[in-house]
Scaffold this motif. Structure first.
Motif, PDB file in Angstrom:
ATOM      1  N   TYR A 150      -7.049   3.666   5.399  1.00  0.00           N
ATOM      2  CA  TYR A 150      -6.860   3.316   6.280  1.00  0.00           C
ATOM      3  C   TYR A 150      -7.320   2.682   7.801  1.00  0.00           C
ATOM      4  CZ  TYR A 150      -7.500  -1.808   7.981  1.00  0.00           C
ATOM      5  OH  TYR A 150      -8.100  -3.040   8.601  1.00  0.00           O
ATOM      6  N   ASN A 202       0.579  -8.904  -1.969  1.00  0.00           N
ATOM      7  CA  ASN A 202       0.140  -7.874  -2.681  1.00  0.00           C
ATOM      8  C   ASN A 202       1.296  -7.610  -3.878  1.00  0.00           C
ATOM      9  OD1 ASN A 202      -2.018  -7.116  -1.733  1.00  0.00           O
ATOM     10  ND2 ASN A 202      -1.931  -5.765  -0.281  1.00  0.00           N
ATOM     11  N   MET A 233       0.880  -1.272   0.310  1.00  0.00           N
ATOM     12  CA  MET A 233       0.118  -0.234  -0.157  1.00  0.00           C
ATOM     13  C   MET A 233       0.687   0.945  -0.289  1.00  0.00           C
ATOM     14  SD  MET A 233      -3.102  -0.444   2.787  1.00  0.00           S
ATOM     15  CE  MET A 233      -4.710  -1.561   2.529  1.00  0.00           C
ATOM     16  N   GLU A 290      -3.037   5.601   1.281  1.00  0.00           N
ATOM     17  CA  GLU A 290      -3.391   4.266   1.668  1.00  0.00           C
ATOM     18  C   GLU A 290      -4.005   3.609   2.621  1.00  0.00           C
ATOM     19  OE1 GLU A 290      -4.074   2.139  -2.709  1.00  0.00           O
ATOM     20  OE2 GLU A 290      -2.617   2.088  -1.779  1.00  0.00           O
ATOM     21  N   CYS A 310       5.362   5.265  -6.078  1.00  0.00           N
ATOM     22  CA  CYS A 310       3.801   4.947  -5.662  1.00  0.00           C
ATOM     23  C   CYS A 310       2.684   6.956  -6.063  1.00  0.00           C
ATOM     24  CB  CYS A 310       2.953   5.440  -4.225  1.00  0.00           C
ATOM     25  SG  CYS A 310       4.131   6.644  -3.435  1.00  0.00           S
ATOM     26  N   SER A 368       6.447   1.331  -3.818  1.00  0.00           N
ATOM     27  CA  SER A 368       4.860   2.119  -3.324  1.00  0.00           C
ATOM     28  C   SER A 368       5.549   3.332  -2.074  1.00  0.00           C
ATOM     29  CB  SER A 368       4.070   1.080  -2.348  1.00  0.00           C
ATOM     30  OG  SER A 368       3.335  -0.192  -2.941  1.00  0.00           O
TER      31      SER A 368
END
Length: 214
Positions: free
Chosen positions: A54, A169, A46, A50, A134, A109
């Motif tokens: 969350y 991921n 992530m 992000e 990212c 990321s």
């Protein structure tokens, strides 16, 4: 035929997990919340934005998303330069690939600021022909956008690339991009990384001959 190798950064090029955990520990203490172990696993791949979205949704945190972001960025800038280390075997592998004409790219990321800081701190920028952070994509891992852009920037086709990752991921993103993948067990168990084409214990087990036979 392998023409390019795409490296994740955190957990592959650099041993950064202990620093990230220390930073989040400081933030948790200051803001009065606690990240659960299962949540930490979800964060792999992530972007920071992000993660914060969350956390704000699932915890009662007395700070705005922007305030948390600025706190994390400030602590990273203060701590990363002195504490982050390059994994054993990384530079040897990069030298071998460059000598053999295999292109290398970074797809992380993390924010571009930290990607630039890492490659400059360890003087490894010259080994890479493509960089993606990212900040360059709209959809993070497990979506394939970051790896597809890395292939484009390194001048290769997806089917000619091998991705080296440490997180589920990232492995999923590589598969969606139509790329082979090697998982390194720096942050996850073999069971969690089972979708990779090959799983190794550490990056110093990876060589040109292994990549050619994947």
């Amino acid at each position: 035929m392998v023409k390019a190798v795409i490296f994740d950064m955190d957990g592959i090029l650099i041993d950064s997990l202990p620093i990230h955990m220390k930073i989040w520990g400081i933030i948790e203490k200051e803001l009065g919340f606690k990240i659960r172990p299962e949540e930490g696993v979800k964060f792999n791949g992530m972007s920071l934005r992000e993660m914060i979205t969350y956390l704000k949704k699932n915890h009662d945190i007395p700070a705005t998303s922007d305030e948390i972001y600025e706190m994390k960025m400030r602590l990273q800038k203060e701590m990363f330069w002195d504490e982050v280390t390059l994994f054993k075997g990384v530079e040897d592998l990069l030298k071998e690939l460059n000598t053999s004409g295999i292109r290398c790219a970074v797809a992380t990321s993390s924010e571009r600021y930290f990607m630039d800081m890492v490659v400059d701190k360890f003087d490894i920028r010259g080994y890479f022909s493509g960089f993606v952070s990212c900040d360059d994509v709209k959809k993070a891992k497990p979506e394939p956008e970051i790896f597809l852009l890395a292939a484009k920037r390194s001048g290769t086709k997806p089917k000619e690339c091998v991705v080296i990752e440490d997180a589920p991921n990232g492995i999923t993103a590589a598969k969606k991009a139509g790329m082979k993948s090697i998982a390194v067990m720096t942050t996850h168990t073999e069971d969690a990384l089972h979708d990779a084409d090959l799983i190794v214990n550490s990056i110093d087990e990876i060589s040109l001959s292994l990549l050619k036979n994947i």
